[in-house]
Scaffold this motif. Structure first.
Motif, mmCIF file in Angstrom:
data_model
loop_
_atom_site.group_PDB
_atom_site.id
_atom_site.type_symbol
_atom_site.label_atom_id
_atom_site.label_comp_id
_atom_site.label_asym_id
_atom_site.label_seq_id
_atom_site.Cartn_x
_atom_site.Cartn_y
_atom_site.Cartn_z
ATOM 1 N N GLN A 144 0.820 -1.206 0.000
ATOM 2 C CA GLN A 144 0.000 0.000 0.000
ATOM 3 C C GLN A 144 0.865 1.273 0.000
ATOM 4 N N GLY A 145 0.669 2.094 -1.015
ATOM 5 C CA GLY A 145 1.431 3.343 -1.124
ATOM 6 C C GLY A 145 2.875 3.172 -1.546
ATOM 7 N N ALA A 146 3.250 1.952 -1.929
ATOM 8 C CA ALA A 146 4.657 1.687 -2.273
ATOM 9 C C ALA A 146 5.001 2.109 -3.695
ATOM 10 N N LEU A 147 4.010 2.081 -4.585
ATOM 11 C CA LEU A 147 4.258 2.372 -6.000
ATOM 12 C C LEU A 147 3.630 3.695 -6.426
ATOM 13 N N GLN A 148 4.287 4.351 -7.353
ATOM 14 C CA GLN A 148 3.788 5.630 -7.853
ATOM 15 C C GLN A 148 4.192 5.793 -9.317
ATOM 16 N N VAL A 149 3.367 6.523 -10.060
ATOM 17 C CA VAL A 149 3.710 6.819 -11.447
ATOM 18 C C VAL A 149 4.872 7.809 -11.450
ATOM 19 N N GLY A 150 5.852 7.527 -12.315
ATOM 20 C CA GLY A 150 7.062 8.349 -12.373
ATOM 21 C C GLY A 150 6.938 9.551 -13.297
ATOM 22 N N THR A 151 8.097 10.057 -13.697
ATOM 23 C CA THR A 151 8.146 11.309 -14.462
ATOM 24 C C THR A 151 7.876 11.116 -15.949
ATOM 25 N N LYS A 152 8.147 9.925 -16.470
ATOM 26 C CA LYS A 152 8.045 9.715 -17.917
ATOM 27 C C LYS A 152 6.840 8.837 -18.243
ATOM 28 N N VAL A 179 1.589 -7.007 -9.193
ATOM 29 C CA VAL A 179 1.057 -6.645 -10.516
ATOM 30 C C VAL A 179 -0.287 -5.941 -10.362
ATOM 31 N N LYS A 180 -1.131 -6.468 -9.481
ATOM 32 C CA LYS A 180 -2.457 -5.884 -9.238
ATOM 33 C C LYS A 180 -2.318 -4.429 -8.765
ATOM 34 N N GLU A 181 -1.406 -4.197 -7.823
ATOM 35 C CA GLU A 181 -1.177 -2.852 -7.292
ATOM 36 C C GLU A 181 -0.599 -1.941 -8.381
ATOM 37 N N SER A 182 0.306 -2.484 -9.203
ATOM 38 C CA SER A 182 0.908 -1.707 -10.300
ATOM 39 C C SER A 182 -0.160 -1.272 -11.295
ATOM 40 N N ILE A 183 -1.041 -2.213 -11.660
ATOM 41 C CA ILE A 183 -2.130 -1.910 -12.605
ATOM 42 C C ILE A 183 -3.039 -0.826 -12.030
ATOM 43 N N LYS A 184 -3.376 -0.965 -10.733
ATOM 44 C CA LYS A 184 -4.263 0.001 -10.074
ATOM 45 C C LYS A 184 -3.665 1.418 -10.130
ATOM 46 N N VAL A 185 -2.375 1.524 -9.782
ATOM 47 C CA VAL A 185 -1.691 2.831 -9.768
ATOM 48 C C VAL A 185 -1.644 3.431 -11.176
ATOM 49 N N LEU A 186 -1.343 2.614 -12.172
ATOM 50 C CA LEU A 186 -1.263 3.102 -13.553
ATOM 51 C C LEU A 186 -2.637 3.530 -14.067
ATOM 52 N N GLN A 187 -3.641 2.689 -13.801
ATOM 53 C CA GLN A 187 -4.999 3.011 -14.279
ATOM 54 C C GLN A 187 -5.577 4.261 -13.607
ATOM 55 N N GLN A 188 -5.215 4.490 -12.356
ATOM 56 C CA GLN A 188 -5.647 5.716 -11.658
ATOM 57 C C GLN A 188 -5.107 6.961 -12.361
ATOM 58 N N LYS A 212 -4.840 7.085 -15.612
ATOM 59 C CA LYS A 212 -5.371 6.984 -16.993
ATOM 60 C C LYS A 212 -4.380 6.313 -17.962
ATOM 61 N N ILE A 213 -3.581 5.385 -17.436
ATOM 62 C CA ILE A 213 -2.618 4.651 -18.284
ATOM 63 C C ILE A 213 -3.172 3.247 -18.529
ATOM 64 N N GLU A 214 -3.295 2.887 -19.791
ATOM 65 C CA GLU A 214 -3.840 1.570 -20.155
ATOM 66 C C GLU A 214 -2.781 0.487 -19.931
ATOM 67 N N VAL A 215 -3.205 -0.627 -19.327
ATOM 68 C CA VAL A 215 -2.291 -1.763 -19.081
ATOM 69 C C VAL A 215 -2.874 -3.002 -19.769
ATOM 70 N N ILE A 216 -2.055 -3.665 -20.594
ATOM 71 C CA ILE A 216 -2.569 -4.856 -21.301
ATOM 72 C C ILE A 216 -2.322 -6.154 -20.523
ATOM 73 N N GLY A 217 -1.395 -6.113 -19.549
ATOM 74 C CA GLY A 217 -1.108 -7.315 -18.766
ATOM 75 C C GLY A 217 0.329 -7.339 -18.294
ATOM 76 N N VAL A 218 0.792 -8.533 -17.926
ATOM 77 C CA VAL A 218 2.169 -8.696 -17.437
ATOM 78 C C VAL A 218 2.811 -9.901 -18.128
ATOM 79 N N ALA A 219 4.093 -9.763 -18.445
ATOM 80 C CA ALA A 219 4.882 -10.879 -18.990
ATOM 81 C C ALA A 219 5.934 -11.251 -17.946
#
Length: 222
Positions: free
Chosen positions: A168-176, A195-204, A206-213
């Protein structure tokens, strides 16, 4: 005689040692270790798994030689193994024809906290992502997602709730910000909490995520 001695000396310099067993080989892995690693590779039909929250594309089962490879890479400081795993993952992605569905993608490796990265010397997901992008031609962005908080290792936490709280609160969208939809990339997928937390942060943001490899997925039966 001097010519054959020179050839012997030259072969010592030209041949490296297997990253796993230290046998002399001209490749990163010897043939024996390569066969053992390949035995954990998933069939084409098993590589992509879709669930409610995320699409996971995996090269192999997190077991045996593949599990050992990841441990060697992370805890014995062998970034070259990350390059091999990233290449294998990229080749599997091309074989799956997913590149035709997603020709333009920004690859974002799951970040490490700067203290952990300094201690390890590298972020294994980033090493893998570089090789993956060389194979696929995708764009790499290591500044889209950053880790603000130093979290506890996930394998120390038994419940999903504890893992989620840890992040919780560990990940954040960066500068680029990414130019294209994001494909996250990591070494192992176990419960999928990170991955779930990463997707949540990105989608908040407005960044589209297609999945994880990932190189390896846990919990897959043979």
């Amino acid at each position: 005689k001097s010519n054959s001695m020179f050839k012997q000396l030259l072969s010592v310099f030209l041949e490296s040692r297997c990253e796993f067993c230290q046998r002399t080989t001209s490749n990163v892995l010897c043939q024996y270790c390569w066969q053992k690693l390949s035995s954990h590779q998933l069939s084409q039909s098993d590589r992509l798994q879709l669930n409610r929250t995320q699409a996971v594309f995996a090269w192999g089962r997190y077991d045996g030689q593949l599990k050992r490879a990841i441990a060697l890479m992370k805890y014995q400081s062998r970034p070259e193994i990350g390059s091999v795993l990233g290449t294998l993952l990229g080749q599997a992605w091309l074989e799956s024809k997913l590149i035709k569905l997603q020709p333009k993608v920004t690859v974002v490796p799951i970040p490490l906290h700067r203290n952990k990265q300094k201690e390890r010397g590298f972020n294994q997901a980033e090493i893998m992502a570089k090789s993956f992008c060389q194979i696929t031609g995708y764009q790499l962005n290591t500044q889209t997602l950053i880790r603000l908080k130093e979290t506890e290792a996930m394998f120390n936490l038994e419940t999903l709730a504890a893992r989620a709280e840890n992040l919780q609160g560990a990940l954040q969208v960066g500068t680029k910000l990414p130019k294209y939809p994001v494909l996250l990339l990591d070494d192992i997928h176990t419960t999928g909490t990170t991955v779930k937390e990463s997707i949540k942060v990105l989608q908040q943001n407005k960044i589209e995520v297609i999945g994880v490899a990932v190189a390896a997925k846990a919990g897959i039966q043979q």
